[in-house]
Design a protein around this motif. Structure first.
Motif, short mmCIF file in Angstrom:
data_model
loop_
_atom_site.label_atom_id
_atom_site.label_comp_id
_atom_site.label_asym_id
_atom_site.label_seq_id
_atom_site.Cartn_x
_atom_site.Cartn_y
_atom_site.Cartn_z
N ASP A 55 -0.71 3.89 9.54
CA ASP A 55 -1.14 2.53 9.81
C ASP A 55 -1.93 1.99 8.61
N GLY A 56 -1.47 0.88 8.07
CA GLY A 56 -2.06 0.30 6.89
C GLY A 56 -1.26 0.56 5.63
N ALA A 57 -0.25 1.44 5.72
CA ALA A 57 0.57 1.78 4.55
C ALA A 57 1.94 1.10 4.66
N ASP A 58 2.60 0.95 3.52
CA ASP A 58 3.94 0.37 3.47
C ASP A 58 5.01 1.40 3.12
N THR A 59 4.60 2.64 2.83
CA THR A 59 5.54 3.72 2.53
C THR A 59 5.23 4.88 3.46
N THR A 110 -2.29 0.16 14.28
CA THR A 110 -3.39 -0.62 13.70
C THR A 110 -2.97 -1.05 12.32
N HIS A 111 -3.75 -1.86 11.69
CA HIS A 111 -3.40 -2.37 10.37
C HIS A 111 -4.55 -2.14 9.38
N ARG A 112 -5.18 -0.98 9.52
CA ARG A 112 -6.33 -0.72 8.67
C ARG A 112 -5.88 -0.34 7.26
N ASP A 152 -6.12 0.67 -7.47
CA ASP A 152 -6.91 0.01 -6.43
C ASP A 152 -6.78 0.82 -5.14
N LEU A 153 -7.73 1.72 -4.90
CA LEU A 153 -7.64 2.65 -3.78
C LEU A 153 -8.04 1.99 -2.47
N VAL A 154 -7.32 2.35 -1.41
CA VAL A 154 -7.64 1.87 -0.07
C VAL A 154 -7.53 3.03 0.90
N GLU A 155 -8.30 2.93 1.99
CA GLU A 155 -8.23 3.95 3.04
C GLU A 155 -7.31 3.46 4.14
N VAL A 156 -6.39 4.33 4.58
CA VAL A 156 -5.50 4.00 5.69
C VAL A 156 -5.85 4.88 6.87
N ALA A 157 -5.23 4.59 8.02
CA ALA A 157 -5.55 5.30 9.25
C ALA A 157 -4.88 6.68 9.27
N PRO A 158 -5.44 7.62 10.02
CA PRO A 158 -4.79 8.93 10.21
C PRO A 158 -3.74 8.90 11.32
N THR A 159 -3.40 7.70 11.79
CA THR A 159 -2.34 7.53 12.78
C THR A 159 -1.19 6.77 12.15
N VAL A 207 0.85 -1.19 0.00
CA VAL A 207 0.00 0.00 0.00
C VAL A 207 0.89 1.23 0.00
N LEU A 208 0.75 2.07 -1.02
CA LEU A 208 1.59 3.25 -1.20
C LEU A 208 0.83 4.50 -0.80
N VAL A 209 1.40 5.25 0.13
CA VAL A 209 0.84 6.54 0.57
C VAL A 209 2.00 7.52 0.67
N PRO A 210 1.93 8.67 -0.06
CA PRO A 210 0.85 9.07 -0.96
C PRO A 210 0.78 8.16 -2.19
N PRO A 211 -0.41 8.06 -2.80
CA PRO A 211 -0.58 7.13 -3.90
C PRO A 211 0.05 7.64 -5.19
N VAL A 212 0.39 6.70 -6.06
CA VAL A 212 0.91 7.02 -7.39
C VAL A 212 0.10 6.23 -8.40
N GLU A 213 0.21 6.61 -9.66
CA GLU A 213 -0.59 5.97 -10.70
C GLU A 213 0.12 4.78 -11.34
N TYR A 214 1.43 4.66 -11.08
CA TYR A 214 2.20 3.57 -11.66
C TYR A 214 3.05 2.93 -10.59
#
Length: 315
Positions: free
Chosen positions: A99-103, A149-151, A62-69, A45-52
């Motif tokens: 939380d929930g992101a890998d970047t 968390t792992h949202r 494939d959009l996903v919502e992550v936590a604000p923590t 899961v990439l945050v901020p998201p990119v198109e490629y």
């Protein structure tokens, strides 16, 4: 040295770009207090998201919502914030893996000092009071005592009134010092004298001087008065009004070969309709009345036009 000329200089322009579906959803989500990332095919899961996908270059959406923590991965203390930065008091620049992101996302971390900041610190988003659909909708991060968390749950990316374009200001503030040659040239302009400098090898006179001959590569030191009359070599008609410039369009900006100079300089032509300006037109400097260090503009002298052969080498 107290006699060194300096002046504040600002280079500024706004950059406007349209947004694709991924960036539009991300920025619109921030406006709605929702942080979106994008999931790659291998599950990251990439945050901020990119198109490629930065690894495979595949399209991803494939959009996903992550936590604000999240968790601080690294940081640097900023003791003296500059204008336009997120906070006007000292703060830390931090990379935060939500939380929930890998970047990690780069943003400001608001703490009373650098002592509490550490890698692994838990933080959460402080939302801006007024949000418009920009990264500044996250006002900053603040310390937050919580377990990770792992949202990372799917999200459609659809919001009412989506943000489809952004305008980003680009600005550079610095202090300019013109140096010896240009400084002498500017001081002479205050006395309504235009000074160039002569190359001791090729004997060409350059105005405004740069301290060295661009052809021979050697220093120029001999000051030579030139002008104030000269010849229009080339010109353009300006039809777009510049911000903060009190000049009606259209107007003409020209290359002017001042008498005695071997290099044409830039100047505005006035005192004549724009459609009557021409190559070879003889002009003279018109000085401003407020002791500005330059001619306000150039106007026709009434002399016959110069023959092309007298200025063709200066085009």
């Amino acid at each position: 040295m107290s006699d060194v000329l300096t002046a504040p200089l600002v280079v500024e322009f706004p950059f406007t770009r349209s947004l694709g579906p991924v960036q539009s959803a991300f920025l619109t989500g921030l406006r709605e207090r929702t942080v979106l990332g994008v999931r790659t095919r291998d599950g990251r899961v990439l945050v901020p998201p990119v198109e490629y996908d930065p690894v495979t270059a595949e399209d991803i959406g494939d959009l996903v919502e992550v936590a604000p923590t999240g968790t601080v991965t690294t940081w640097a203390w900023n003791p003296a914030p500059r204008p336009g930065q997120p906070l006007d008091t000292p703060f830390a620049w931090a990379l935060v893996r939500l939380d929930g992101a890998d970047t990690a996302l780069l943003h400001a971390l608001d703490t009373p000092g650098p002592e509490p900041v550490r890698t692994g610190m838990r933080v959460r988003v402080r939302w801006a009071e007024h949000r418009t659909g920009a990264i500044t909708d996250i006002a900053c991060f603040t310390p937050y005592d919580s377990e990770p968390t792992h949202r990372a749950r799917p999200h459609t990316g659809r919001f009412p009134d989506p943000v489809t374009a952004i305008t980003t200001p680009a600005r550079l503030d610095y202090t300019y010092s013109p140096g010896r040659a240009a400084g002498r040239h500017l001081r002479a302009l205050a006395d309504r004298v235009i000074l160039g400098e002569r190359c001791p090898a090729c004997h060409k006179v350059y105005v405004p001087p740069r301290g060295a001959c661009p052809t021979c590569g050697i220093a120029t030191t001999e000051a030579v008065p030139v002008g104030p009359r000269g010849t229009v070599t080339t010109f353009c008609v300006v039809n777009i009004k510049a911000k903060n410039l009190d000049i009606d369009v259209p107007y003409v900006y020209a290359h002017i070969a001042l008498d005695g100079a071997d290099l044409a300089l830039h100047g505005r032509i006035a005192g004549i309709p724009h459609d009557q300006v021409r190559m070879g037109l003889r002009v003279e400097a018109v000085w401003t009345d407020d002791d500005a260090r330059h001619p306000g503009h150039y106007r026709p002298t009434g002399e016959p036009d110069a023959h092309y052969d007298t200025y063709r080498e200066l085009l």
